[in-house]
Scaffold this active site. Structure first.
Site, short mmCIF file in Angstrom:
data_model
loop_
_atom_site.label_atom_id
_atom_site.label_comp_id
_atom_site.label_asym_id
_atom_site.label_seq_id
_atom_site.Cartn_x
_atom_site.Cartn_y
_atom_site.Cartn_z
N SER A 258 0.81 -1.22 0.00
CA SER A 258 0.00 0.00 0.00
C SER A 258 0.84 1.27 0.00
CB SER A 258 -0.95 0.01 1.20
OG SER A 258 -0.23 -0.08 2.42
N GLY B 225 6.67 -1.50 -2.26
CA GLY B 225 5.61 -2.46 -2.60
C GLY B 225 4.62 -1.90 -3.59
N TYR C 226 16.10 -1.38 13.50
CA TYR C 226 15.82 -1.71 12.09
C TYR C 226 16.98 -2.52 11.50
CZ TYR C 226 14.82 -0.89 7.12
OH TYR C 226 14.56 -1.04 5.77
#
Length: 333
Positions: A19, A23, A155
């Site tokens: 979304s 991607g 991360y």
């Protein structure tokens, strides 16, 4: 039996984190190439808009990748719609800007659930279907899998874990004779909304670590791996150079890294709220509000064409040897 990857126009592709960012760009490019695309994310409203934009060859499934049952249901939705899955792209990810000792435990655990277990859940859901189609399993990690990153340590740790998992999985699948192509894509800093969506505990507005590249470069690398078996692709020569520097000059890197980390924050701006750690936020955008990405990476283009690069190198060596031989003969004369 080996993988047998189809042309994009004949493929069914599942993309998590579809979304926004990488991607979303990948989904649009795949659909434009004629692929059937199943979009997966937590944001149903955004998914519905994007699927409508992409047309009849697109559908969507609402799933939190940290929830294995939801990911299995998404895989089943693709098979129910098109009968198979040819390529699965693990792409969903979140980030936190914070010193590790200041990172809230609930946020840290949530990041690991999304970035690491999201990859694990995607792989486990996809492999039975990909083994039948002899398809491709593609996972988006990061160049920080290869180097420490102050301020974005959680991360970096999650992406290092993803890299180790995917590389170990590849070995196990090959040893078992499972005909699935397993690819790890490691982007450098990419101009996506991930920094806009981040949790931030250092103040200011999070930025993508430089040098920053366009998300189209990653999408192209992903779709290349969907049709041509690749073990690993690094997107962005700048990031690869940083990782090599960290590997070969670790003490110098450790002194310079805190200075470089100051470029991860714009103190003059305010971080958008809320973050997307626990719920979707501001989906539907390909790029960030504050970065501009480079449109070209010669390093990545070369990495995707190793035979061409090798041929050029061999040709260059041959020319050099001929020149050396000619020079030697002239001297003898």
């Amino acid at each position: 039996m080996k993988p047998k990857l189809k042309p994009l126009a004949e493929q069914v592709i599942v993309i998590t984190g579809a979304s926004s960012g990488i991607g979303l760009v990948t989904a649009r490019k795949a659909a434009a190439a004629g692929a059937a695309v199943l979009l997966v994310s937590r944001d149903e409203a955004a998914l519905a808009r994007i699927a409508a934009e992409l047309g009849d060859r697109a559908s969507y499934a609402v799933a939190d990748v940290g929830d294995r049952a939801a990911v299995e249901t998404a895989a089943a939705a693709a098979v129910a719609r098109w009968g198979r899955i040819d390529t699965w792209v693990n792409n969903a990810g979140v980030t936190i800007y914070a010193a590790l000792i200041d990172t809230p435990e609930d946020e840290h655990r949530r990041l690991i659930e999304t970035n690491y277990f999201g990859c694990v859940n995607g792989c486990l859901a996809a492999i039975p279907h990909l083994a039948e189609s002899r398809g491709a399993l593609i996972t988006v990690a990061s160049i920080v899998a290869d180097m420490p990153s102050p301020v974005m340590g959680a991360y970096a740790a999650s992406k290092a874990a993803v890299q180790s998992y995917v590389e170990s999985l590849r070995i196990e699948l090959e040893a078992a004779g499972t005909p699935v192509s397993v690819t790890l894509v490691k982007p450098s800093g990419i101009d996506t909304p991930i920094a806009d969506h981040a949790a931030n505990h250092v103040g200011g507005h999070g930025l993508i670590p430089p040098p920053v590249y366009a998300p189209e470069l990653v999408a192209d690398a992903i779709l290349d791996a969907a049709v041509t078996p690749r073990r690993q692709i690094t997107v962005g020569g700048g990031g690869r150079a940083q990782a090599l520097f960290a590997e070969h000059f670790p003490r110098v890197f450790e002194r310079l890294a805190p200075i470089a980390a100051t470029t991860f924050i714009d103190p003059a701006k305010t971080q958008p709220q809320p973050s997307n750690l626990f719920a979707p936020a501001r989906s539907g955008r390909e790029r960030s509000d504050v970065n501009t990405g480079r449109q070209v990476s010669l390093y990545t283009a070369a990495a995707r064409r190793p035979k061409l690069v090798k041929g050029v190198a061999v040709a260059g060596l041959a020319v050099g040897l001929l020149a050396l031989r000619s020079s030697s003969r002239r001297k003898e004369a």
